[in-house]
Design an enzyme around this catalytic site. Structure first.
Site, PDB file in Angstrom:
ATOM      1  N   ARG A  44       0.824  -1.212   0.000  1.00 22.86           N
ATOM      2  CA  ARG A  44       0.000   0.000   0.000  1.00 22.86           C
ATOM      3  C   ARG A  44       0.861   1.266   0.000  1.00 22.86           C
ATOM      4  O   ARG A  44       0.490   2.268   0.605  1.00 22.86           O
ATOM      5  CB  ARG A  44      -0.935   0.017   1.202  1.00 22.86           C
ATOM      6  CG  ARG A  44      -1.953  -1.103   1.207  1.00 22.86           C
ATOM      7  CD  ARG A  44      -2.890  -0.962   0.022  1.00 22.86           C
ATOM      8  NE  ARG A  44      -4.024  -1.858   0.136  1.00 22.86           N
ATOM      9  CZ  ARG A  44      -5.204  -1.488   0.644  1.00 22.86           C
ATOM     10  NH1 ARG A  44      -5.411  -0.269   1.053  1.00 22.86           N
ATOM     11  NH2 ARG A  44      -6.178  -2.356   0.707  1.00 22.86           N
ATOM     12  N   ARG A  65      -6.674  11.990  -5.674  1.00 20.89           N
ATOM     13  CA  ARG A  65      -7.958  11.391  -5.320  1.00 20.89           C
ATOM     14  C   ARG A  65      -9.065  12.414  -5.100  1.00 20.89           C
ATOM     15  O   ARG A  65     -10.244  12.095  -5.216  1.00 20.89           O
ATOM     16  CB  ARG A  65      -7.788  10.519  -4.066  1.00 20.89           C
ATOM     17  CG  ARG A  65      -7.437   9.092  -4.370  1.00 20.89           C
ATOM     18  CD  ARG A  65      -8.615   8.309  -4.940  1.00 20.89           C
ATOM     19  NE  ARG A  65      -9.527   7.873  -3.892  1.00 20.89           N
ATOM     20  CZ  ARG A  65     -10.764   8.275  -3.755  1.00 20.89           C
ATOM     21  NH1 ARG A  65     -11.268   9.148  -4.593  1.00 20.89           N
ATOM     22  NH2 ARG A  65     -11.524   7.814  -2.780  1.00 20.89           N
ATOM     23  N   ASP A  87      -6.267  -2.807  -7.710  1.00 17.41           N
ATOM     24  CA  ASP A  87      -6.858  -3.373  -6.495  1.00 17.41           C
ATOM     25  C   ASP A  87      -7.202  -4.837  -6.713  1.00 17.41           C
ATOM     26  O   ASP A  87      -7.519  -5.235  -7.844  1.00 17.41           O
ATOM     27  CB  ASP A  87      -8.115  -2.601  -6.078  1.00 17.41           C
ATOM     28  CG  ASP A  87      -8.520  -2.947  -4.654  1.00 17.41           C
ATOM     29  OD1 ASP A  87      -7.811  -2.517  -3.729  1.00 17.41           O
ATOM     30  OD2 ASP A  87      -9.505  -3.679  -4.474  1.00 17.41           O
ATOM     31  N   TYR A 121     -14.355 -11.783  -0.053  1.00 22.14           N
ATOM     32  CA  TYR A 121     -15.054 -10.512  -0.333  1.00 22.14           C
ATOM     33  C   TYR A 121     -16.320 -10.756  -1.145  1.00 22.14           C
ATOM     34  O   TYR A 121     -17.364 -10.144  -0.895  1.00 22.14           O
ATOM     35  CB  TYR A 121     -14.142  -9.541  -1.096  1.00 22.14           C
ATOM     36  CG  TYR A 121     -13.217  -8.766  -0.191  1.00 22.14           C
ATOM     37  CD1 TYR A 121     -13.671  -7.645   0.497  1.00 22.14           C
ATOM     38  CD2 TYR A 121     -11.906  -9.161  -0.013  1.00 22.14           C
ATOM     39  CE1 TYR A 121     -12.830  -6.934   1.342  1.00 22.14           C
ATOM     40  CE2 TYR A 121     -11.051  -8.456   0.823  1.00 22.14           C
ATOM     41  CZ  TYR A 121     -11.522  -7.346   1.505  1.00 22.14           C
ATOM     42  OH  TYR A 121     -10.698  -6.650   2.340  1.00 22.14           O
TER      43      TYR A 121
END
Ligand code: CP3
Length: 653
Positions: free
Chosen positions: A333, A346, A382, A458
């Site tokens: 990360r 962002r 991701d 997930y």
């Protein structure tokens, strides 16, 4: 191991601290040039003003040309300071005054004066000349003063002289330019010739002044081109903004705006930054050159990779258990919210859009490496994006993290999953190939994926989870359905990783972040065979890192999956973990991410403990035990990276 400028030409525009700058640049291995761009103490009583005042008060000024409002005001202040207000205004009244435009007219009005001559629009110096023509006004033998603003307009002055005037300049600078413009003009020339490697700006005025001088240079277009070729480094946000306003993008800005930080940090990254600047983006990157035909199947069924290997640095050496001159480090990360630059991007673009726009994803990946000076880049993407082409809906919420529309909990829905088309993830391969070309060859590029278990968790839970109740329910309750889901994910992920490798990934990491929730027996039964199979389909010469958290009791099994590098979290002692995973493998880890939130000295101490524990043993990639937390201070991260590099290099000497 000291990474520095290595003989690059480094130009600073610092004035007052120019000697210190020279020393700093030389100390870091650069060839310094200083082009002082500002006058630190504005000399109000310039000889020009004194001469003008003398001529004015003796009644010898025939014509005063006022070019700007600010200049008119400053001139008035300067003369008044010397000789008392009243007299100046009276003296001006007795002189012919030409005001070029409305601003000097307004400034005059404040003094209680009106111009004798005004100029028609657009108020350029050519319009001044036509005004003389229209009025049939001869300048023969007149003493004409021109109040200038910024750099002299030589063409205008020459035209006045041609008309017979005795032209005298009163230069007034917006930002006091140095008396001697020589060094700055030399810098403009050399930038225009493309001869500068690195430019350091330590104030926004330096930028304005450089552009002011460049503006009068006859090769202005070449100057702009030259600026785009050189590494442009800025001390802080205001300077950066001024550069951007002038059409120049900034390659580096330290977090704390200190001269020492700027020089040290740029020195360390200069080679990589220059490679990036001069190769990829200039040669016009073809981002669609990945092709799976480059993959060949070897006889034992494993694919081997195309022969050329692009990365040859310390990271690759550690993956292969070879000795390197320092312990390589990167951080999971590393491209994320703890970086101001990331937050800025962002604030304008959504996370998914960033991931799916290859140029932006590549830029973030590269920016992070430049900023941190790490040994490996991980492509910005991701692990959950693969769910979309399989037919699930995925959103990222700033509050809840990733959310999957309709969680995958029934056989009907699992059977209805779409076949994975590797081309659906084209944006990732494009970002990889752009990034690989732009990266310093010493820096490795990592592709990545989620492991079948973690991706499934997930998809089944619909979001992050604490106890994985639905996942385990499916796994225990319907083992054949679980097998089916694992098979689908394993084969999709295999195709996905192969395409990433083909596009330029030097190594890949498989994130099985949440697999630590399983017992060793369940891991062995429900997960291990799939991970093993997945890895067997990857080219055997590309390092594979298998990472998970809470995996202390799973490491023996993870070591048998075929992965060459095992990621360790901070809950295990690095040598115990290494022994469990297998001594013939490499390891990655394992500093507690929370320890990086403390103080730089604590971070240094913790990093040294891990490095001391590993000692001279080859095959260690330094990393955190899990991703960098968003609230981590950047300075601590930079200190960590420096420390790992420096401490391990000394130990190896
Ligand atoms: O710098 C890098 O490491 C490369 C990019 C990267 C991201 N996610 C970007 C990201 C990587 C390697 C990942 C992997 C990932 N994604 C994992 C495995 C690693 C781990 O942390 O265990 C997991 C579980 C995910 C799923 C995911 N993506 C979550 C849970 C979240 C939300 C929580 C969070 O950390 O923000 C994301 C979003 C995400 N992925 C962000 C980033 C930079 C934040 C998005 C934002 O800007 O808001």
């Amino acid at each position: 191991m000291k990474q520095d400028f290595n003989g690059l030409r480094v130009t600073s525009f610092e004035s007052r601290r120019c000697e210190e700058m020279k020393k700093l640049i030389s100390y870091h291995g650069g060839v310094p040039r200083v082009a002082p761009s500002m006058r630190e103490v504005p000399d109000l009583k310039t000889p020009y003003v004194t001469r003008f005042a003398d001529d004015l008060f003796s009644g010898s000024v025939d014509l005063l040309i006022l070019m700007t409002g600010v200049g008119t005001r400053i001139l008035s202040d300067m003369v008044t300071a010397e000789s008392g207000g009243k007299e100046y205004v009276e003296a001006l009244r007795a002189t012919t005054i030409l005001a070029r435009g409305p601003k000097p007219v307004a400034a005059l009005r404040k003094l209680g004066l009106r111009p004798d001559i005004t100029v028609s629009e657009p108020n350029t110096w050519r319009d001044i000349l036509s005004t003389f023509d229209q009025r049939d006004m001869s300048l023969e033998n007149l003493i004409v003063y021109v109040q200038e603003y910024g750099v002299s307009n030589e063409e205008f002055l020459a035209s006045l002289e041609k008309r017979g005037a005795d032209v005298r300049r009163i230069p007034i600078y917006r930002w006091a330019l140095p008396e001697d413009l020589g060094p700055l003009q030399d810098a403009v020339r050399s930038i225009s010739e493309g001869a500068e490697d690195c430019l350091l700006f330590t104030s926004s005025r330096q930028v304005s002044n450089l552009f002011e001088v460049a503006g009068t240079h006859e090769r202005n277009t070449e100057f702009m081109e030259g600026m785009k070729k050189a590494l442009v480094c800025s001390i802080g946000p205001t300077t950066t903004e001024t550069l951007r306003e002038n059409g120049i993008s900034v390659d580096y800005e330290p977090d704390s705006p200190k001269m020492g930080n700027l020089v040290r940090e740029v020195a360390r990254r200069s080679a990589a930054l220059l490679v990036k600047k001069r190769t990829a983006f200039q040669n016009g990157v073809d981002t669609r050159n990945w092709s799976r035909t480059q993959m060949v199947w070897s006889e034992d069924g494993a694919r081997t990779r195309r022969s050329e290997t692009t990365s040859a640095g310390a990271f690759m050496k550690a993956c292969r258990l070879e000795k390197a001159d320092h312990t390589p480090i990167w951080l999971m990360r590393q491209a994320g919210r703890f970086l101001r630059e990331y937050r800025e991007v962002r604030s304008r673009v959504s996370f998914k859009e960033l991931c799916k726009t290859p140029d932006m994803a590549s830029e973030i990946t590269l920016m992070t490496v430049d900023r941190l000076g790490v040994d490996a880049a991980i492509i910005f993407s991701d692990i959950l994006l693969i769910l979309e082409p399989l037919g699930l809906s995925l959103e990222y919420s700033s509050v809840d993290g990733p959310v999957i529309g309709k969680p995958l909990r029934t056989r009907r829905r699992i059977e209805a999953l779409r076949d994975f088309d590797p081309e659906s993830m084209d944006f990732v391969y494009q970002a990889l190939s752009t990034t690989r070309r732009a990266l310093d060859p010493e820096v490795s590029l990592l592709g990545f994926t989620g492991a079948p278990f973690t991706v499934a968790s997930y998809a089944i839970e619909g979001s992050g989870s604490k106890n994985y109740i639905n996942t385990k329910k499916l796994m225990y309750g319907d083992p054949s359905l679980w097998e089916r889901l694992m098979d689908i994910l394993t084969s999709s992920i295999s195709d996905y990783l192969c395409a990433q490798i083909d596009a330029g990934a030097d190594a890949v990491q498989i994130f099985d972040s949440w697999v630590g929730c399983l017992s060793p027996a369940d891991y062995e039964k429900f997960v291990f065979p799939h991970v093993k199979k997945l890895i067997s389909t990857l080219p055997s010469d590309v390092p594979v890192i298998l990472f998970g958290t809470g995996t202390g009791s799973l490491l023996e099994l993870m070591g048998k999956t075929g992965a060459g590098v095992i990621g360790l979290d901070w809950r295990v002692d690095i040598l115990d973990g290494w022994r469990k995973a297998g001594s013939s493998l490499a390891v990655q880890g394992n500093l507690d991410p929370v320890s990086v939130l403390s103080t730089p000295s604590h971070v240094v101490g913790e990093a040294r403990k891990i490095l001391d524990r590993v000692g001279e043993r080859p095959g260690h990639i330094f990393n955190l035990g899990h991703g960098v937390l968003p609230q981590t201070p950047v300075d601590n991260v930079l200190r960590l990276i420096d420390e790992v590099h420096e401490y391990s290099a000394q130990a190896g000497e």
